[in-house]
Design an enzyme around this catalytic site. Structure first.
Site, mmCIF file in Angstrom:
data_model
loop_
_atom_site.group_PDB
_atom_site.id
_atom_site.type_symbol
_atom_site.label_atom_id
_atom_site.label_comp_id
_atom_site.label_asym_id
_atom_site.label_seq_id
_atom_site.Cartn_x
_atom_site.Cartn_y
_atom_site.Cartn_z
ATOM 1 N N ASP A 216 -21.449 -75.590 3.968
ATOM 2 C CA ASP A 216 -22.014 -76.565 3.032
ATOM 3 C C ASP A 216 -21.949 -77.930 3.718
ATOM 4 O OD1 ASP A 216 -22.455 -78.267 0.513
ATOM 5 O OD2 ASP A 216 -22.327 -76.295 -0.414
ATOM 6 N N GLY A 242 -22.238 -78.859 7.680
ATOM 7 C CA GLY A 242 -23.498 -79.109 8.381
ATOM 8 C C GLY A 242 -24.625 -79.355 7.396
ATOM 9 N N PHE A 244 -28.214 -77.589 6.156
ATOM 10 C CA PHE A 244 -29.005 -76.362 6.292
ATOM 11 C C PHE A 244 -30.469 -76.601 6.605
ATOM 12 C CE2 PHE A 244 -28.182 -75.821 1.402
ATOM 13 C CZ PHE A 244 -29.204 -76.709 1.045
ATOM 14 N N HIS A 262 -33.358 -72.383 -5.612
ATOM 15 C CA HIS A 262 -33.910 -72.993 -6.832
ATOM 16 C C HIS A 262 -33.823 -74.522 -6.798
ATOM 17 C CE1 HIS A 262 -30.338 -73.562 -9.903
ATOM 18 N NE2 HIS A 262 -30.025 -74.032 -8.721
#
Ligand code: SAH
Length: 353
Positions: A216, A242, A244, A262
């Site tokens: 995360d 990090g 994504f 979502h």
């Protein structure tokens, strides 16, 4: 939708219309906002923790939470009318099973969820829902002047509630997922956007040979140790910080993403999926997306409301099975199956092609 479903829908609508008084329905729906906001304030004040397993007078609670006693009484009376708290004799309060969930530390606590949903940045952004519907823009970005993730990075006092809310929400959902979906065969599971680790902790706990990586934003994984330790899985789970949109940790043969796709539109979701595709073991890897899958028809569905929450808060969207399939295909994943769970979320499984 087949004709049969359409007819069944119409019959259900007619039956509901015949029994319900539309004016009363309307008043109840509108009053729902009042109840929800009362609940949010009670959660923020910490009323349920002050009452605990005992009984407390309005004055005792007001003194403990630093509130104005006569106004607190009115809040409590309104909430008791909705089954949240119970008055036992004038101005003496007890918890009910529902208000008990507002206690901070009970198993299944939903205090953080009530605070996040019904106060602060979410509440303010929801007031600008009309802005989103008129313009298609994300209401939160409009009212906060930045996206919600930047807002949380700058407001640790609110991020703390959000991260806890995700852990608490995940508890029930992941229990349902573990009942419905078999993770056996995976050796190294990477949780992409895993927050404080509510999901990966529960999965690792059930599968004692599984190794995990919780990924995360750096400030988020830093705060995740407590959950991993609580579940007794800290030694089998690395934490990696990090972004994504740049890359995700390589080397896993299972990649789980719960409440991630979502949050983002198709373009941003594709960037994440392509980064997972680059990192995942292929062949043999499994992508495990845990999200709502929007059904057809008019029936009540939590995902349809959460979809509006995504419109307001993140600019993301809840998807149908077909939308997941098309999105996955563009990132070189093949949707293999959708596994419903007892929670409002499903497991949408895919493999690399
Ligand atoms: N999967 C968790 C948390 C979902 S909330 C659960 O279901 O309980 C969405 C998560 O995405 C948050 O923890 C947030 O910090 C993370 N996130 C948002 N932007 C990110 C980015 N650019 N890189 C990595 N993680 C990000």
């Amino acid at each position: 939708m087949s004709d049969g479903t359409a007819i069944a829908d119409q019959t259900a609508d007619k039956a509901a219309a015949a029994t319900a008084d539309p004016t009363k329905q309307m008043i109840d729906i509108l009053g729902g906002m009042w109840v929800g906001r009362c609940l949010g304030v009670a959660a923020e004040l910490g009323v349920a923790d002050v009452i605990g397993d005992g009984r407390k007078t309005t004055e005792e609670i007001a003194a403990a939470v630093k509130a104005h006693a006569p106004s607190l009484f009115r809040l409590m009376r309104a909430l008791a009318s909705a089954g949240v708290f119970r008055e036992e004799g004038h101005g003496v309060w007890m918890n009910t099973p529902v208000s008990g969930l507002l206690r901070a530390t009970v198993p299944g606590s939903m205090r953080a969820a009530a605070i996040v949903t019904m106060s602060g940045e979410h509440y303010t952004a929801w007031a600008a829902l009309d802005h989103s519907v008129r313009s298609g823009e994300t209401a939160a970005d409009h009212v906060l002047g930045k996206d919600i993730w930047a807002y949380y990075r700058e407001h640790p006092d609110r991020a703390k509630h959000f991260d806890q809310c995700m852990v608490d929400f995940s508890a029930g959902i992941v229990a349902a997922v573990l009942k419905a979906y078999d993770f056996a065969g995976i050796k190294h599971l990477v949780d992409v956007g895993g927050g404080h680790g509510g999901v990966i902790s529960a999965v690792l706990q059930k599968y004692p040979k599984l190794k995990g990586t919780l990924f995360d934003q750096p400030y988020v994984v830093e705060g995740a140790r407590r959950t991993l330790e609580l579940f007794g899985v800290a030694e089998r789970c690395d934490r990696a910080g990090g972004n994504f949109f740049e890359s995700v940790p390589a080397g896993g043969d299972g990649y789980v993403m719960k409440f991630i796709l979502h949050d983002w539109d198709d373009e941003r979701s594709l960037t994440i999926l392509r980064n997972v595709r680059r990192a995942i073991a292929a062949p043999g890897g499994r992508l495990i997306v845990i999200d709502a899958v929007i059904p057809e028809g008019n029936g009540p569905d939590w995902g349809k409301l959460c979809d509006v929450n995504m419109l307001v808060m993140t600019g993301g969207v809840e998807r149908t099975e077909r939308q997941f399939k098309e999105l996955f295909a563009k990132a070189n994943f093949k949707l293999t199956r959708v596994v419903p769970t007892e929670s409002p979320l499903s497991v949408i499984e895919a493999v690399p092609v």
